[in-house]
Design an enzyme around this catalytic site. Structure first.
Site, short mmCIF file in Angstrom:
data_model
loop_
_atom_site.label_atom_id
_atom_site.label_comp_id
_atom_site.label_asym_id
_atom_site.label_seq_id
_atom_site.Cartn_x
_atom_site.Cartn_y
_atom_site.Cartn_z
CB SER A 1 -0.86 0.02 1.27
OG SER A 1 -1.49 1.27 1.42
CE1 TYR B 1 -4.29 -2.26 5.20
CE2 TYR B 1 -3.39 -0.06 4.88
CZ TYR B 1 -3.91 -1.22 4.35
OH TYR B 1 -4.04 -1.36 2.98
N1 LIG Z 1 -8.72 -0.38 -1.04
C1 LIG Z 1 -7.65 0.37 -0.86
O1 LIG Z 1 -7.74 1.60 -0.82
C2 LIG Z 1 -6.30 -0.27 -0.76
C3 LIG Z 1 -5.16 0.55 -0.84
C4 LIG Z 1 -3.91 -0.02 -0.72
C5 LIG Z 1 -3.77 -1.37 -0.53
N2 LIG Z 1 -4.88 -2.16 -0.46
C6 LIG Z 1 -4.70 -3.60 -0.23
O2 LIG Z 1 -5.34 -4.32 -1.25
C7 LIG Z 1 -5.66 -5.64 -0.77
C8 LIG Z 1 -7.09 -5.97 -1.12
O3 LIG Z 1 -7.97 -5.12 -0.40
P1 LIG Z 1 -9.31 -4.51 -1.04
O4 LIG Z 1 -9.17 -3.04 -0.98
O5 LIG Z 1 -9.62 -5.15 -2.32
O6 LIG Z 1 -10.38 -4.85 0.09
P2 LIG Z 1 -11.48 -6.00 0.17
O7 LIG Z 1 -12.44 -5.89 -0.94
O8 LIG Z 1 -12.00 -5.95 1.56
O9 LIG Z 1 -10.64 -7.32 -0.07
C9 LIG Z 1 -9.95 -8.00 0.93
C10 LIG Z 1 -10.12 -9.47 0.64
O10 LIG Z 1 -9.30 -10.20 1.54
C11 LIG Z 1 -10.03 -11.32 2.01
N3 LIG Z 1 -9.52 -11.69 3.31
C12 LIG Z 1 -9.45 -10.93 4.44
N4 LIG Z 1 -8.99 -11.66 5.46
C13 LIG Z 1 -8.75 -12.90 4.97
C14 LIG Z 1 -8.29 -14.10 5.54
N5 LIG Z 1 -7.96 -14.18 6.85
N6 LIG Z 1 -8.18 -15.19 4.76
C15 LIG Z 1 -8.50 -15.13 3.45
N7 LIG Z 1 -8.95 -14.03 2.84
C16 LIG Z 1 -9.09 -12.92 3.61
C17 LIG Z 1 -11.50 -10.86 2.06
O11 LIG Z 1 -12.39 -11.94 1.93
P3 LIG Z 1 -13.05 -12.68 3.21
O12 LIG Z 1 -13.43 -11.59 4.18
O13 LIG Z 1 -14.20 -13.41 2.63
O14 LIG Z 1 -12.00 -13.58 3.74
C18 LIG Z 1 -11.57 -9.96 0.85
O15 LIG Z 1 -11.97 -10.67 -0.29
C19 LIG Z 1 -5.38 -5.61 0.73
O16 LIG Z 1 -4.14 -6.21 1.01
C20 LIG Z 1 -5.31 -4.12 1.04
O17 LIG Z 1 -4.54 -3.84 2.17
C21 LIG Z 1 -6.13 -1.64 -0.57
#
Ligand SMILES: NC(=O)c1ccc[n+]([C@@H]2O[C@H](COP(=O)([O-])OP(=O)(O)OC[C@H]3O[C@@H](n4cnc5c(N)ncnc54)[C@H](OP(=O)(O)O)[C@@H]3O)[C@@H](O)[C@H]2O)c1
Length: 250
Positions: free
Chosen positions: A140, A153
């Protein structure tokens, strides 16, 4: 790296960034496997992308990680790309002591320990593969400059960034490529309680991020900062590369 003909495992691939990556990689001619804890979300993903393969898995549980690895190895022996994408985010006010830390998701287990342990499972296998392989970690922009209301985080993402640099160095003379995706704010379910969310700022669509990522991977750009994350990555001093090389010269 060739962006066609791969078999790719994406953790947390049923929603948000992981799902958008799954969609672009499928579109580009790859086989894609996704995992996550919620079966309903995996089913929704299959309804939208019928050729996707799914597996219920909690990446914070060692038993699940081991089972995922052995299941993939047995059923999809051509797997050559692991995308460590699953992540959780929460606000932690340390003035409240351990309250926020102990409530809800465990950011250290999900964002740091899981990708480290999963990488360790897959690397020895990837080293034996005849074709190009890759570990792709999703960090991130907040791993470069933290937002203090989400201290854990941001620390996990900084640690994942550091781990990725070392991993890339350890594997530099092998066929295993190591990429890092550094997203800016992206409009997903993550961080529903973040300051961005409260201010109404939504970030870029996940599909825009995924398009930029696949393009960068095709050009072997190993650290992929997208949009506003580029400014955060640019805060790393100009001496970093040379100092890193010097410290790792033996
Ligand atoms: N959105 C942003 O602004 C942003 C910015 C920078 C980086 N990121 C990074 O991008 C990545 C994806 O996030 P996103 O923004 O797409 O959010 P998201 O839609 O909430 O996706 C996170 C995914 O991770 C899964 N997950 C969480 N805990 C888990 C576990 N213990 N085991 C298996 N799966 C798990 C969730 O599914 P379940 O809950 O069904 O397990 C969900 O599908 C993350 O690493 C996040 O830190 C996001």
């Amino acid at each position: 790296m060739n962006i066609k003909g791969n078999t790719i495992l994406i953790t947390g691939g049923a929603t948000g960034i992981g799902f958008a990556l799954a969609a672009v990689f499928l579109q580009a001619g790859n086989q894609v496997i996704i995992c996550g804890r919620r079966e309903a979300k995996l089913k929704e993903a299959t309804a939208k992308l019928p050729s996707i393969i799914t597996k219920v898995c909690d990446v914070t549980k060692e038993k699940d990680r081991a089972e995922l690895f052995h299941w993939v190895k047995e059923n999809y022996p051509d797997l050559n790309v692991l995308i460590n994408n699953a992540g959780v985010q929460k606000m932690v006010d340390l003035k409240k002591g351990r309250t926020d830390l102990l409530e809800g998701e465990n950011e250290i287990e999900t964002n740091l320990i899981a990708p480290v342990r999963l990488s360790a499972y897959f690397i020895p296998w990837f080293l034996q593969q005849k074709k190009e392989t890759a570990i792709i970690n999703v960090s991130s922009g907040l791993g470069f400059v933290p937002i203090a209301v989400m201290p854990v985080y941001c620390a996990t993402k900084a640690a994942l960034h550091s781990f990725t640099i070392s991993l890339r160095y350890q594997l530099k003379d092998t066929s295993v490529k190591v990429f890092e995706i550094v997203p800016p704010a992206v409009e997903t379910d993550l961080g529903k309680t973040s300051p961005d969310e409260e201010s109404g700022y939504k970030g870029i669509p996940p599909s825009e991020l995924a398009e930029a990522v696949i393009k960068a991977i095709s050009k072997n750009q190993y650290e992929i900062a997208v949009g506003e994350a580029k400014g955060l990555v640019a805060t790393v001093g100009p001496g970093f590369k040379e100092t890193f090389e010097n410290m790792n010269r033996w």
